[in-house]
Design a protein around this motif. Structure first.
Motif, PDB file in Angstrom:
ATOM      1  N   THR A 335     -58.923 -60.464   4.508  1.00 37.47           N
ATOM      2  CA  THR A 335     -59.269 -61.872   4.286  1.00 37.47           C
ATOM      3  C   THR A 335     -60.438 -62.251   5.211  1.00 37.47           C
ATOM      4  N   PRO A 336     -61.634 -61.761   4.897  1.00 40.40           N
ATOM      5  CA  PRO A 336     -62.774 -61.921   5.815  1.00 40.40           C
ATOM      6  C   PRO A 336     -63.091 -63.381   6.176  1.00 40.40           C
ATOM      7  N   GLU A 337     -62.879 -64.283   5.205  1.00 42.38           N
ATOM      8  CA  GLU A 337     -63.236 -65.699   5.459  1.00 42.38           C
ATOM      9  C   GLU A 337     -62.405 -66.312   6.573  1.00 42.38           C
ATOM     10  N   VAL A 338     -61.248 -65.687   6.884  1.00 43.55           N
ATOM     11  CA  VAL A 338     -60.357 -66.327   7.843  1.00 43.55           C
ATOM     12  C   VAL A 338     -60.977 -66.386   9.243  1.00 43.55           C
ATOM     13  N   ILE A 339     -61.930 -65.512   9.504  1.00 39.32           N
ATOM     14  CA  ILE A 339     -62.545 -65.533  10.833  1.00 39.32           C
ATOM     15  C   ILE A 339     -63.428 -66.794  10.965  1.00 39.32           C
ATOM     16  N   TYR A 340     -64.059 -67.190   9.878  1.00 41.09           N
ATOM     17  CA  TYR A 340     -64.849 -68.433   9.897  1.00 41.09           C
ATOM     18  C   TYR A 340     -63.931 -69.655   9.947  1.00 41.09           C
ATOM     19  N   TRP A 341     -62.988 -69.725   9.008  1.00 35.63           N
ATOM     20  CA  TRP A 341     -62.136 -70.922   8.917  1.00 35.63           C
ATOM     21  C   TRP A 341     -61.225 -71.050  10.138  1.00 35.63           C
ATOM     22  N   ASN A 385     -67.779 -57.459   6.251  1.00 31.78           N
ATOM     23  CA  ASN A 385     -67.337 -58.713   5.636  1.00 31.78           C
ATOM     24  C   ASN A 385     -66.882 -59.734   6.670  1.00 31.78           C
ATOM     25  N   TYR A 386     -66.060 -59.304   7.615  1.00 27.91           N
ATOM     26  CA  TYR A 386     -65.586 -60.256   8.629  1.00 27.91           C
ATOM     27  C   TYR A 386     -66.753 -60.776   9.456  1.00 27.91           C
ATOM     28  N   LEU A 387     -67.671 -59.892   9.807  1.00 33.00           N
ATOM     29  CA  LEU A 387     -68.773 -60.326  10.664  1.00 33.00           C
ATOM     30  C   LEU A 387     -69.744 -61.240   9.930  1.00 33.00           C
ATOM     31  N   THR A 388     -69.837 -61.097   8.629  1.00 33.36           N
ATOM     32  CA  THR A 388     -70.665 -62.014   7.842  1.00 33.36           C
ATOM     33  C   THR A 388     -70.121 -63.439   7.981  1.00 33.36           C
ATOM     34  N   HIS A 389     -68.793 -63.547   7.948  1.00 33.35           N
ATOM     35  CA  HIS A 389     -68.188 -64.874   8.069  1.00 33.35           C
ATOM     36  C   HIS A 389     -68.204 -65.376   9.510  1.00 33.35           C
ATOM     37  N   LEU A 390     -68.185 -64.470  10.466  1.00 30.98           N
ATOM     38  CA  LEU A 390     -68.330 -64.895  11.866  1.00 30.98           C
ATOM     39  C   LEU A 390     -69.754 -65.390  12.116  1.00 30.98           C
ATOM     40  N   GLN A 391     -70.705 -64.711  11.497  1.00 27.94           N
ATOM     41  CA  GLN A 391     -72.100 -65.129  11.650  1.00 27.94           C
ATOM     42  C   GLN A 391     -72.293 -66.527  11.079  1.00 27.94           C
ATOM     43  N   ARG A 392     -71.624 -66.819   9.988  1.00 27.59           N
ATOM     44  CA  ARG A 392     -71.671 -68.185   9.434  1.00 27.59           C
ATOM     45  C   ARG A 392     -71.193 -69.192  10.489  1.00 27.59           C
ATOM     46  N   ALA A 393     -70.137 -68.830  11.193  1.00 24.69           N
ATOM     47  CA  ALA A 393     -69.602 -69.735  12.219  1.00 24.69           C
ATOM     48  C   ALA A 393     -70.647 -70.003  13.308  1.00 24.69           C
ATOM     49  N   THR A 394     -71.284 -68.966  13.794  1.00 25.93           N
ATOM     50  CA  THR A 394     -72.289 -69.167  14.855  1.00 25.93           C
ATOM     51  C   THR A 394     -73.484 -69.952  14.312  1.00 25.93           C
ATOM     52  N   ARG A 395     -73.854 -69.680  13.073  1.00 29.48           N
ATOM     53  CA  ARG A 395     -74.998 -70.365  12.443  1.00 29.48           C
ATOM     54  C   ARG A 395     -74.737 -71.863  12.331  1.00 29.48           C
ATOM     55  N   GLU A 396     -73.470 -72.213  12.114  1.00 27.16           N
ATOM     56  CA  GLU A 396     -73.120 -73.631  11.984  1.00 27.16           C
ATOM     57  C   GLU A 396     -72.818 -74.275  13.330  1.00 27.16           C
ATOM     58  N   GLY A 397     -73.016 -73.533  14.412  1.00 24.33           N
ATOM     59  CA  GLY A 397     -72.880 -74.136  15.730  1.00 24.33           C
ATOM     60  C   GLY A 397     -71.477 -74.089  16.318  1.00 24.33           C
ATOM     61  N   ILE A 398     -70.555 -73.378  15.683  1.00 22.72           N
ATOM     62  CA  ILE A 398     -69.232 -73.189  16.282  1.00 22.72           C
ATOM     63  C   ILE A 398     -69.431 -72.249  17.479  1.00 22.72           C
ATOM     64  N   PRO A 399     -68.943 -72.666  18.676  1.00 23.06           N
ATOM     65  CA  PRO A 399     -69.388 -71.972  19.903  1.00 23.06           C
ATOM     66  C   PRO A 399     -68.707 -70.628  20.164  1.00 23.06           C
ATOM     67  N   VAL A 400     -68.818 -69.684  19.229  1.00 31.98           N
ATOM     68  CA  VAL A 400     -68.292 -68.330  19.444  1.00 31.98           C
ATOM     69  C   VAL A 400     -69.352 -67.562  20.225  1.00 31.98           C
TER      70      VAL A 400
END
Ligand code: PNW
Length: 453
Positions: A335-341, A385-400
């Motif tokens: 469930t790769p999206e779960v890392i972003y959500w 896949n998981y890292l693609t969704h983590l990258q989305r998180a950093t791109r949106e400014g979530i402080p990972v």
């Protein structure tokens, strides 16, 4: 500035911290060496029927002797950080009392070796290997105090060179999965009243540990936890389902991360547990809720959540469909999206100062090819896949701020023994030879370029 990136840019932030993770009992071996005391996992793995194939961590990756080889692997990957854990029973063989200098020396050598290689140590104080001599284990409140004494002592010895400490790894695993469902050491199935008390001792150990580590180290030392809160994916990306995920992340972790981030047990937990709720002393919740310098989260998998007005909580957790893709570990649904959500919900709920992924990775169907290499395209697919969704998180400014792949190398996978392997390096457990898998080559390239393609 992260939010100003153009949509679709695949880079991670410039100072993003790439790393690998391991844990003491899973890699060290040398179970009886230099005065190490017996642990719950020594006892459990030597009890017939508890671990697959009767495997134990007696030798594991022999990292107690071969940590130099491990540092060479890390250096070749180009990662800037290594997360490892300290075996409490090497420092205090009986859990408390007289410290064992030879045990501490091992971690001095490891830390010095890492620093000489330009790798930053991130230290977990407790990753499930509990000194067996402590009476009652986590059923006994005294264990929380013994943990704090050990953590303070050890941080005091390493704190001149280590700047990041995590108190404990995965509250749910060393409480519920060890004392309620019993798959992990000590393998008990206790009633809920006792389980809730054990959970309380877990978060209390964390709180006391934070206080002890801070008291023993210089100003600026970063203290946090590596937890595995349940995280979720919204059924549809609409505001109502996204809100349901945020609510579920708070409500499904009430006895663990929510208590730590909010310094109290929220009403829904106390109401649900009724007379099984834990006995709490006056000063406990203040300790448990002490503000952290960072929050590290282990993310592997998560269910889908949908908003539902007819549910008492306002949401429902959907079960995984029978044919949903999973890796060889039966619990590891892809469930790769779960890392972003998950990072988004945590960040919106509690606004932690810094967020890290302290573990992410998978078991895979590894086969050694004729040329001696493991071409683990399934693991590469999982990570990409998981890292693609983590990258989305950093791109949106979530402080990972960083990511640690689990794991540096194949190792003792708890009750699954060596039947499920998570390494990006293959380990030949007869010769102890470590060989990069395709996933290690892939990760090296990601670390080098700091972007996905
Ligand atoms: C983590 N689950 O455990 C641990 O921190 C590691 O020591 C372990 O090797 C790794 O993940 C892989 O299992 C988990 O059932 C165990 O969801 C079980 C679950 C999650 C994490």
């Amino acid at each position: 500035a992260q939010t100003a990136r153009p949509q679709g840019d695949s880079a991670f932030p410039a100072d993003f911290l790439w790393g690998c993770a391991t844990a003491a009992y899973q890699i060290e071996g040398a179970a009886k060496e230099d005065g190490r005391g017996q642990t719950n996992w020594d006892v459990f793995s030597h009890t017939p029927g508890k671990v697959a194939n009767g495997d134990t961590g007696d030798v594991a990756c022999d990292s107690y002797h071969r940590y130099g080889d491990d540092i060479v692997l890390l250096k070749a990957l180009g990662v800037k950080a290594y997360r490892f854990s300290i075996a409490w029973s090497r420092i205090f063989p009986d859990g408390k009392g007289k410290p064992n200098a030879k045990g501490l020396d091992y971690y001095n050598r490891l830390v010095d070796g890492l620093l000489a290689a330009g790798i930053t140590p991130h230290v977990t104080m407790f990753h499930w290997d509990l000194p067996h001599a402590l009476p009652g284990g986590w059923q006994n409140r005294d264990t929380s105090y013994a943990f704090a004494d050990y953590a303070g002592y050890t941080a005091g010895k390493l704190g001149d060179r280590v700047g990041h400490f995590m108190t404990v790894n995965e509250l749910r695993c060393f409480t519920d999965l060890s004392y309620m469902t019993g798959g992990k050491a000590p393998g008990l199935k206790l009633p809920m009243k006792e389980v809730n008390q054990i959970r309380h001792h877990g978060v209390l150990a964390h709180g006391l540990g934070v206080q002890a580590i801070r008291a023993a180290t210089r100003a600026g030392t970063q203290v946090g936890i590596a937890d595995n809160p349940s995280v979720f994916v919204p059924a549809i990306e609409t505001p109502e389902h996204i809100e349901a995920v945020k609510k579920a992340v708070r409500e499904e972790n009430t006895m663990f991360l929510t208590a730590i981030m909010e310094g109290r047990y929220i009403d829904s937990y106390l109401t649900a547990q009724g007379k099984d709720a834990p006995v709490v002393k006056d000063s406990d919740m203040k300790l448990i809720g002490a503000p952290l310098d960072f929050l590290s989260v282990n993310v592997y998998t998560g269910n889908t959540v949908r908003a539902d007005e007819t549910a008492p909580s306002g949401y429902r957790i959907l079960p995984h469909p029978g044919q949903a893709p999973r890796m060889p570990s039966p619990w590891l649904y892809v469930t790769p999206e779960v890392i972003y959500w998950g990072m988004r919900a945590i960040s919106e709920n509690w606004k932690p100062k810094g967020l890290y992924i302290s573990e992410n990775g998978c078991s895979a169907d590894d086969k050694v090819a004729e040329d001696g290499k493991v071409y683990d395209t399934d693991r590469v697919m999982y990570l990409r896949n998981y890292l693609t969704h983590l990258q989305r998180a950093t791109r949106e400014g979530i402080p990972v701020k960083g990511y640690f792949v689990w794991s540096l190398m194949d190792n003792f996978e708890w009750e699954d023994g060596y039947s499920k392997l998570f390494g990006i390096h293959h380990v030949d457990f007869k010769t102890q030879k470590r060989t990069p898998k395709l996933s290690a080559d892939w990760y090296r390239e990601l670390v080098r370029t700091n972007r996905l393609v």
